[in-house]
Enzyme design. Structure first.
Site, PDB file in Angstrom:
ATOM      1  CG  ASP A 118     134.062  37.736 -17.923  1.00  0.00           C
ATOM      2  OD1 ASP A 118     134.396  36.124 -17.581  1.00  0.00           O
ATOM      3  OD2 ASP A 118     133.421  38.787 -17.676  1.00  0.00           O
TER       4      ASP A 118
ATOM      5  CD  GLU B 264     129.900  41.524 -16.106  1.00  0.00           C
ATOM      6  OE1 GLU B 264     130.789  40.705 -17.352  1.00  0.00           O
ATOM      7  OE2 GLU B 264     129.116  41.022 -15.348  1.00  0.00           O
TER       8      GLU B 264
HETATM    9  O1  TEU Z   1     130.275  38.412 -16.017  1.00  0.00           O
HETATM   10  C1  TEU Z   1     129.186  38.196 -16.647  1.00  0.00           C
HETATM   11  C2  TEU Z   1     128.816  38.132 -18.240  1.00  0.00           C
HETATM   12  O2  TEU Z   1     127.951  38.412 -18.824  1.00  0.00           O
HETATM   13  C3  TEU Z   1     129.642  36.415 -18.575  1.00  0.00           C
HETATM   14  O3  TEU Z   1     129.098  35.567 -19.027  1.00  0.00           O
HETATM   15  C4  TEU Z   1     130.717  37.140 -20.081  1.00  0.00           C
HETATM   16  O4  TEU Z   1     129.189  37.332 -21.120  1.00  0.00           O
HETATM   17  C5  TEU Z   1     130.419  36.030 -20.580  1.00  0.00           C
HETATM   18  O5  TEU Z   1     132.491  35.825 -19.493  1.00  0.00           O
HETATM   19  C6  TEU Z   1     131.548  35.952 -21.511  1.00  0.00           C
HETATM   20  O6  TEU Z   1     132.346  35.759 -22.349  1.00  0.00           O
HETATM   21  C7  TEU Z   1     130.835  37.684 -15.050  1.00  0.00           C
HETATM   22  C8  TEU Z   1     132.330  37.777 -14.565  1.00  0.00           C
HETATM   23  O7  TEU Z   1     133.207  39.140 -15.695  1.00  0.00           O
HETATM   24  C9  TEU Z   1     132.688  36.222 -15.418  1.00  0.00           C
HETATM   25  O8  TEU Z   1     133.951  36.128 -15.080  1.00  0.00           O
HETATM   26  C10 TEU Z   1     131.474  35.564 -13.873  1.00  0.00           C
HETATM   27  O9  TEU Z   1     131.896  33.959 -14.678  1.00  0.00           O
HETATM   28  C11 TEU Z   1     129.578  35.713 -14.531  1.00  0.00           C
HETATM   29  O10 TEU Z   1     129.985  36.881 -14.455  1.00  0.00           O
HETATM   30  C12 TEU Z   1     129.027  35.342 -13.654  1.00  0.00           C
HETATM   31  O11 TEU Z   1     129.790  35.796 -12.036  1.00  0.00           O
END
Ligand code: TEU
Length: 564
Positions: A334, A258
């Protein structure tokens, strides 16, 4: 040509992402669990997908629903036990399904043993597992945090008179990758899961792991935009190469990082196979398309344009034309539901736009990632009140605005389109109580439209459902290598109603036509003759080819033709 395809199972596979909390409850506590996934494996297999990506199922105090891990080698009690996990893996293998786990190692939970030790004293052996800033050096330079009510990534800890870094919530302290011991711990835990037979990892915010531990003031060029800065750590690629050499190269597994903040010109540094880092990553360009400039969570005032949607996908396809490989997604845990965001979830257009978007993902180059419920066209729930939300992201941003006397009403309106909980509502299995997800009170409300056709049981028995279209379209991709590996050529670049492209492999050419409009639309394709084109699949009975290369599409109509 054929030899150059460099065929890989993870390029040809279709991924199905499960948010375990919301998939199927079997214990009657309102929370999904591993036995629930086991119960639904035949359903998943029958979709035609190949790979399941599970959001985190490790032990966690659930400050951020499992993205705050307190033990990387144990299963969250709410979800079951290690025996349940082993059973899941075995039953998946029996069905020829692969399992990809979430690897969350930019940070741990503050309840992880490492952090509990680390905060005890400045000379604790685990002190250097995290980033500490001693208070005698003054206030640390500004760093921004996602889920902090004050947006401050530094938290003062009295016990040792120092601040620790948390780019996400205060309960998610960042691990210090600069410490070799930390990296070794990560590689060891990866091996632990690979030895069990896991087939890969989706790596959470992997672009953030490397930091300049001098913590200089942010360069002015970042202008308050922290994400691209976080993604540009000095040692990032050294760590990924070391991880590959220490672990990944020894297993036949897939990796998808990611990668918020990673730009298109940096893409190949991650996934050029010769560099031995990752197989794929998720870029965020599409996720930013309908948001205010530089704002992850704020909806833009103006509606996004189809020409921009096309440009994003065309540019990213071009980057991977010779090297690397893309990953295609329209939503995940997300971001809001794809049909509500990129399609149209009104009664009139829901079926067509949901199936049109499926046609899109399944006819592009790059591995397609579907999110549970996307196969039945699940939509945004659009909560009215803050008390319905469970996500730390929405709740803490609400608190921030409240503390600053901001506009809470406008915020709640924004969250109806933007919130992560839109995508986390329970899976809609049938039209019984709670959509068959649980017999208890669900942890997050079920979308009421399960009573109006948005459920598996009803769609399963209707051959013209979103679900059965999905199954058919999956087979179309699987039976046509050109849809997986073929080159992509955009047609009708500036057309704001239609997305049209061809996919070509050797002598095989497919023409994909997708309407993103609520109106009938017609256009002329001049590139070549389509007279002998044979329709392979469409979500509408209406014929779309008129004479003389003139095409007409119904609202949200999708068609794929094979050119003979
Ligand atoms: O998401 C990382 C991230 O960049 C997110 O903050 C994203 O921009 C945001 O959720 C958009 O709505 C990852 C995971 O996918 C997320 O679920 C976690 O909360 C986050 O990392 C922390 O581990």
């Amino acid at each position: 040509m054929k030899n150059e395809l460099n065929r890989q199972w993870w390029k040809e596979g279709i991924v199905y992402q499960i948010y375990p909390r919301s998939f199927q409850d079997t214990t009657g506590n309102g929370i999904g669990d591993i036995q629930g996934i086991i119960k639904r494996l035949d359903y998943i297999k029958n979709l035609g997908v190949d790979i399941i990506w599970l959001n985190p199922i490790y032990e966690s105090p659930n400050d951020d629903n499992g993205y705050d891990i307190s033990d990387y080698r144990n299963i969250m009690a709410e979800f079951g036990s290690m025996a349940d996990f082993d059973e899941l893996l075995q039953k998946m293998k029996e069905r020829g399904l692969k399992l990809v786990m979430d690897l969350v190692v930019n940070h741990s939970s503050d309840e992880h043993e490492w952090f509990k030790e680390s905060r005890k004293s400045r000379d604790n052996p685990y002190r250097d597992y995290y980033h500490w800033w001693p208070a005698e050096k003054g206030t640390p330079p500004k760093r921004w945090s996602f889920f902090d009510v004050e947006s401050n990534a530094w938290k003062y800890d009295e016990q040792t008179d120092a601040y620790y870094l948390h780019c996400f919530s205060v309960k998610q302290p960042d691990l210090k990758w600069e410490n070799k011991k930390v990296r070794q711990e990560v590689y060891d835990l990866m091996k632990f899961w690979f030895e069990k037979g896991v087939d890969g990892f989706r790596m959470d915010v992997i672009s953030f792991i490397s930091k300049d531990t001098n913590f200089p003031e942010l360069p002015a060029s970042y202008n308050g935009e922290f994400i691209p800065f976080y993604a540009n750590g000095p040692k990032l690629h050294d760590y990924l190469q070391e991880m590959n050499e220490s672990v990944l190269q020894n297993y036949d597994v897939m990796t998808v990082g990611e990668a918020p903040g990673v730009t298109i010109d940096q893409a190949l540094n991650f996934v050029d196979a010769d560099r031995k880092e990752l197989d794929m990553f998720f870029h965020f360009d599409l996720m930013a398309l309908d948001r205010e400039e530089g704002e992850t969570f704020l909806m833009a005032k103006e509606k996004w344009k189809l020409s921009e949607f096309k440009k994003i996908h065309s540019d990213w396809d071009a980057v991977f034309a010779e090297k690397g490989w893309g990953s295609m997604y329209l939503n995940n845990h997300d971001f809001p539901r794809s049909v509500s965001r990129w399609g149209n979830d009104s009664r009139t257009h829901w079926y067509s736009s949901a199936t049109m978007l499926q046609t899109f993902l399944l006819s592009m180059r790059g591995t397609p990632y579907f999110y549970y419920g996307e196969e039945i066209g699940m939509t945004n729930i659009k909560f009215d009140t803050i008390s319905d939300y469970r996500d730390i992201n929405t709740i803490n941003r609400y608190k921030t605005i409240e503390a600053n006397g901001g506009d809470l009403k406008a915020f709640l309106e924004n969250e109806k389109d933007a919130s992560r909980d839109n995508a986390r509502t329970p899976m809609q299995w049938d039209n019984s109580k709670n959509a068959g997800f649980t017999t208890a009170q669900p942890w997050l409300k079920v979308n009421a439209n399960f009573k109006h056709g948005v459920n598996v049981a009803e769609q399963d028995s209707n051959k013209d459902s979103v679900l059965n279209y999905f199954r058919n379209m999956v087979q179309v991709r699987k039976n046509n290598l050109a849809l997986i590996y073929g080159t992509y050529t955009l047609l009708q670049k500036d057309n704001e109603a239609v997305y049209a492209y061809t996919r070509t492999l050797d002598d095989t050419v497919f023409l994909v036509l997708l309407s993103f409009s609520t109106k009938n639309t017609s256009f002329t394709l001049t590139e070549q003759s389509f007279e002998k084109a044979k329709l392979i699949i469409s979500n509408d009975d209406a014929p779309s080819i008129k004479t003389d290369n003139i095409f007409e599409l119904k609202p949200y109509q999708a068609c794929i033709y094979k050119l003979m």
